[in-house]
Scaffold this motif. Structure first.
Motif, PDB file in Angstrom:
ATOM      1  N   PHE A 178     -13.996  53.364   6.040  1.00 37.85           N
ATOM      2  CA  PHE A 178     -15.147  52.557   5.412  1.00 37.85           C
ATOM      3  C   PHE A 178     -15.897  53.459   4.288  1.00 37.85           C
ATOM      4  CE2 PHE A 178     -19.270  50.915   4.730  1.00 37.85           C
ATOM      5  CZ  PHE A 178     -18.861  49.597   4.177  1.00 37.85           C
ATOM      6  N   TYR A 179     -15.962  53.108   3.232  1.00 40.43           N
ATOM      7  CA  TYR A 179     -16.570  53.491   2.113  1.00 40.43           C
ATOM      8  C   TYR A 179     -17.841  52.434   1.728  1.00 40.43           C
ATOM      9  CZ  TYR A 179     -12.946  56.980   1.994  1.00 40.43           C
ATOM     10  OH  TYR A 179     -12.036  58.029   2.225  1.00 40.43           O
ATOM     11  N   THR A 180     -18.895  53.024   1.325  1.00 38.89           N
ATOM     12  CA  THR A 180     -19.993  52.044   1.024  1.00 38.89           C
ATOM     13  C   THR A 180     -19.747  51.596  -0.388  1.00 38.89           C
ATOM     14  OG1 THR A 180     -21.347  53.937   0.319  1.00 38.89           O
ATOM     15  CG2 THR A 180     -21.681  53.014   2.500  1.00 38.89           C
ATOM     16  N   SER A 181     -18.964  52.389  -1.325  1.00 39.08           N
ATOM     17  CA  SER A 181     -18.676  52.044  -2.552  1.00 39.08           C
ATOM     18  C   SER A 181     -17.464  52.351  -2.958  1.00 39.08           C
ATOM     19  CB  SER A 181     -19.705  52.651  -3.582  1.00 39.08           C
ATOM     20  OG  SER A 181     -19.096  52.603  -4.827  1.00 39.08           O
ATOM     21  N   VAL A 182     -16.451  51.404  -3.786  1.00 33.36           N
ATOM     22  CA  VAL A 182     -15.250  52.068  -4.279  1.00 33.36           C
ATOM     23  C   VAL A 182     -15.260  53.243  -4.990  1.00 33.36           C
ATOM     24  CG1 VAL A 182     -15.420  50.582  -6.550  1.00 33.36           C
ATOM     25  CG2 VAL A 182     -13.004  50.881  -5.404  1.00 33.36           C
ATOM     26  N   ASP A 183     -16.475  53.626  -5.761  1.00 31.04           N
ATOM     27  CA  ASP A 183     -16.352  55.012  -6.354  1.00 31.04           C
ATOM     28  C   ASP A 183     -16.429  56.131  -5.589  1.00 31.04           C
ATOM     29  OD1 ASP A 183     -16.806  53.524  -8.910  1.00 31.04           O
ATOM     30  OD2 ASP A 183     -18.944  53.477  -8.437  1.00 31.04           O
ATOM     31  N   GLU A 184     -16.609  55.879  -4.221  1.00 32.55           N
ATOM     32  CA  GLU A 184     -16.284  57.137  -3.169  1.00 32.55           C
ATOM     33  C   GLU A 184     -15.028  57.270  -2.713  1.00 32.55           C
ATOM     34  OE1 GLU A 184     -19.117  56.230  -0.062  1.00 32.55           O
ATOM     35  OE2 GLU A 184     -20.953  56.374  -1.071  1.00 32.55           O
ATOM     36  N   VAL A 185     -14.194  56.218  -3.042  1.00 32.05           N
ATOM     37  CA  VAL A 185     -12.783  56.481  -2.616  1.00 32.05           C
ATOM     38  C   VAL A 185     -11.875  57.353  -3.180  1.00 32.05           C
ATOM     39  CG1 VAL A 185     -10.447  55.259  -1.851  1.00 32.05           C
ATOM     40  CG2 VAL A 185     -12.872  54.152  -1.705  1.00 32.05           C
ATOM     41  N   PRO A 186     -11.459  58.623  -2.689  1.00 31.53           N
ATOM     42  CA  PRO A 186     -10.908  59.461  -3.455  1.00 31.53           C
ATOM     43  C   PRO A 186      -9.495  58.999  -3.888  1.00 31.53           C
ATOM     44  CG  PRO A 186     -10.823  60.160  -1.173  1.00 31.53           C
ATOM     45  CD  PRO A 186     -11.628  59.086  -1.342  1.00 31.53           C
ATOM     46  N   GLY A 187      -9.045  59.012  -5.057  1.00 33.74           N
ATOM     47  CA  GLY A 187      -7.714  58.820  -5.508  1.00 33.74           C
ATOM     48  C   GLY A 187      -7.235  57.370  -5.702  1.00 33.74           C
ATOM     49  N   LEU A 188      -8.444  56.311  -5.725  1.00 33.04           N
ATOM     50  CA  LEU A 188      -8.031  55.116  -5.746  1.00 33.04           C
ATOM     51  C   LEU A 188      -8.433  54.513  -7.281  1.00 33.04           C
ATOM     52  CD1 LEU A 188      -7.083  52.319  -4.440  1.00 33.04           C
ATOM     53  CD2 LEU A 188      -9.651  51.884  -3.747  1.00 33.04           C
ATOM     54  N   ALA A 189      -7.642  54.102  -8.059  1.00 32.30           N
ATOM     55  CA  ALA A 189      -7.561  53.775  -9.280  1.00 32.30           C
ATOM     56  C   ALA A 189      -8.473  52.535  -9.409  1.00 32.30           C
ATOM     57  CB  ALA A 189      -6.340  53.667 -10.097  1.00 32.30           C
ATOM     58  N   LYS A 190      -9.350  52.555 -10.406  1.00 30.41           N
ATOM     59  CA  LYS A 190     -10.140  51.424 -10.882  1.00 30.41           C
ATOM     60  C   LYS A 190      -9.487  50.678 -11.971  1.00 30.41           C
ATOM     61  CE  LYS A 190     -13.921  53.967 -10.189  1.00 30.41           C
ATOM     62  NZ  LYS A 190     -13.466  54.992  -9.647  1.00 30.41           N
ATOM     63  N   THR A 191      -8.842  51.379 -12.740  1.00 33.55           N
ATOM     64  CA  THR A 191      -8.285  50.880 -14.054  1.00 33.55           C
ATOM     65  C   THR A 191      -6.927  51.183 -14.151  1.00 33.55           C
ATOM     66  OG1 THR A 191      -8.663  52.911 -15.342  1.00 33.55           O
ATOM     67  CG2 THR A 191     -10.503  51.057 -15.347  1.00 33.55           C
ATOM     68  N   ILE A 227      -1.537  58.665  -4.129  1.00 27.01           N
ATOM     69  CA  ILE A 227      -1.619  58.212  -5.387  1.00 27.01           C
ATOM     70  C   ILE A 227      -3.026  58.920  -6.029  1.00 27.01           C
ATOM     71  CG2 ILE A 227      -0.779  56.102  -5.131  1.00 27.01           C
ATOM     72  CD1 ILE A 227      -3.391  54.731  -5.114  1.00 27.01           C
ATOM     73  N   GLY A 228      -3.394  59.958  -5.392  1.00 23.91           N
ATOM     74  CA  GLY A 228      -4.601  60.600  -5.628  1.00 23.91           C
ATOM     75  C   GLY A 228      -4.610  61.883  -6.310  1.00 23.91           C
ATOM     76  N   SER A 229      -5.649  62.654  -6.328  1.00 26.45           N
ATOM     77  CA  SER A 229      -5.866  63.931  -6.956  1.00 26.45           C
ATOM     78  C   SER A 229      -5.460  65.087  -6.169  1.00 26.45           C
ATOM     79  CB  SER A 229      -7.239  64.239  -7.577  1.00 26.45           C
ATOM     80  OG  SER A 229      -8.158  63.923  -6.586  1.00 26.45           O
ATOM     81  N   LEU A 230      -5.345  66.179  -6.140  1.00 28.63           N
ATOM     82  CA  LEU A 230      -5.033  67.480  -5.545  1.00 28.63           C
ATOM     83  C   LEU A 230      -6.277  67.793  -4.855  1.00 28.63           C
ATOM     84  CD1 LEU A 230      -2.305  68.959  -8.034  1.00 28.63           C
ATOM     85  CD2 LEU A 230      -1.856  67.218  -6.295  1.00 28.63           C
ATOM     86  N   PHE A 231      -5.987  68.553  -3.587  1.00 30.99           N
ATOM     87  CA  PHE A 231      -6.873  69.163  -2.782  1.00 30.99           C
ATOM     88  C   PHE A 231      -6.321  70.360  -2.271  1.00 30.99           C
ATOM     89  CE2 PHE A 231     -10.701  66.269  -2.271  1.00 30.99           C
ATOM     90  CZ  PHE A 231     -10.247  65.296  -3.071  1.00 30.99           C
ATOM     91  N   ASN A 232      -6.665  71.604  -2.878  1.00 32.15           N
ATOM     92  CA  ASN A 232      -6.224  72.844  -2.417  1.00 32.15           C
ATOM     93  C   ASN A 232      -6.146  73.211  -1.019  1.00 32.15           C
ATOM     94  OD1 ASN A 232      -5.549  73.596  -4.915  1.00 32.15           O
ATOM     95  ND2 ASN A 232      -7.503  74.339  -5.409  1.00 32.15           N
TER      96      ASN A 232
END
Length: 302
Positions: free
Chosen positions: A231-244, A294-299
């Motif tokens: 669960f995330y309180t905002s979609v902006d907090e979800v790593p690697g989930l596109a909004k557009t 579908i997200g960004s890279l995390f070393n």
């Protein structure tokens, strides 16, 4: 016996040629793809392409393993009830956004019927594609690249972080967002002792069954909560989930290199090993493991 060998070879060659020529004839109920405006351009060397049962069928001879694939009619928004289960949008930025076998609750959220397929309205593609990526739908450059690799994943070839993962998203009426992210690899890898374990979990056994009976986003959210969603309180907090759609295009960029690597037999054998003697240059050829399919890279997760 030696005298009959040339005759036998000639006969077998003739039979082979007859089979090849007959394989590329169109039947009475078929028509070549280029004659129908409802079908998308194929970006590959395709020896045969025909229309049947409202789908665009293509035979790939190369590269990789070839094979036959059925592309949904681009005049339809979906082929869920009369095809392979795809919901597709073609955004103006190019490429396609797709959901395979979308849930009834997702169709409801997208404003689409869950009892029949609908015709496509091109002027609605951008809006629909945006809402689809917010539900976790991936963007792909074209059907050709998608089918080349998804068919191999479905056949059991281990792709791990080289193929976009399966993302489920739910928006409860109370706010926030539930997200779950699963590997696309075949279930059989769950039971194998491999040197390189999957970087993402497999969907729980009851995941698809319980999701199928969700009637609302609240039902879907509750199911995801019970089965281990995050669960995330905002979609902006979800790593690697596109909004557009533009974000979805950017998130796909790392996969171009990874998918290209997977066309190399030697690389496929190397990436899932734990060989400490491998030279440094070879190890450096591996792309980094992402946090999300579908997200960004995390070393830190390499």
């Amino acid at each position: 016996m030696n005298r009959t060998k040339p005759t036998t070879c000639i006969f077998l060659l003739f039979a082979l040629l007859v089979g090849l020529f007959s394989a590329y004839e169109y039947g009475e109920d078929l028509s070549p793809c280029e004659e129908d405006k409802c079908f998308v351009e194929i970006h590959s060397d395709v020896p045969r392409c025909w229309i049947q049962d409202d789908n665009q069928n293509i035979d790939y001879m190369s590269p990789m393993d070839g094979g036959s694939h059925s592309i949904p009619n681009a005049c339809r928004r979906s082929n869920i009830f009369g095809g392979d289960g795809y919901l597709v949008a073609y955004p103006s930025t190019g490429g396609l956004v797709l959901l395979r076998n979308p849930l009834a609750v997702d169709l409801q959220y997208l404003g689409l019927p869950n009892t029949h397929d609908t015709a496509r309205s091109p002027d609605e593609d951008d809006d629909l594609a945006t809402r689809m990526v917010q539900l976790g739908a991936p963007w792909w450059p074209n059907w050709y690249l998608y089918f080349r690799h998804s068919s191999r994943v479905d056949a059991g070839i281990f792709y791990d972080y080289h193929f976009p993962s399966k993302v489920d998203v739910a928006f409860p009426t109370t706010g926030g967002v539930w997200v779950a992210n699963f590997t696309r690899d075949a279930l059989r890898y769950r039971y194998e002792d491999k040197a390189c374990q999957s970087w993402l979990p497999y969907a729980p056994d009851l995941w698809r069954v319980k999701m199928r009976y969700a009637l609302t986003m609240d039902d879907k959210s509750e199911t995801m909560k019970d089965l281990g969603g995050t669960f995330y309180t905002s979609v902006d907090e979800v790593p690697g989930l596109a909004k557009t759609v533009d974000e979805a295009v950017s998130l796909f960029e790392p996969f171009k290199q990874r998918l290209n690597h997977m066309e190399d037999d030697g690389y496929r054998r190397r990436f899932c090993t734990d060989d400490k003697d491998e030279d440094e240059d070879t190890r450096n050829e591996e792309p980094e493991k992402p946090r999300w399919g579908i997200g960004s890279l995390f070393n830190e997760l390499r």
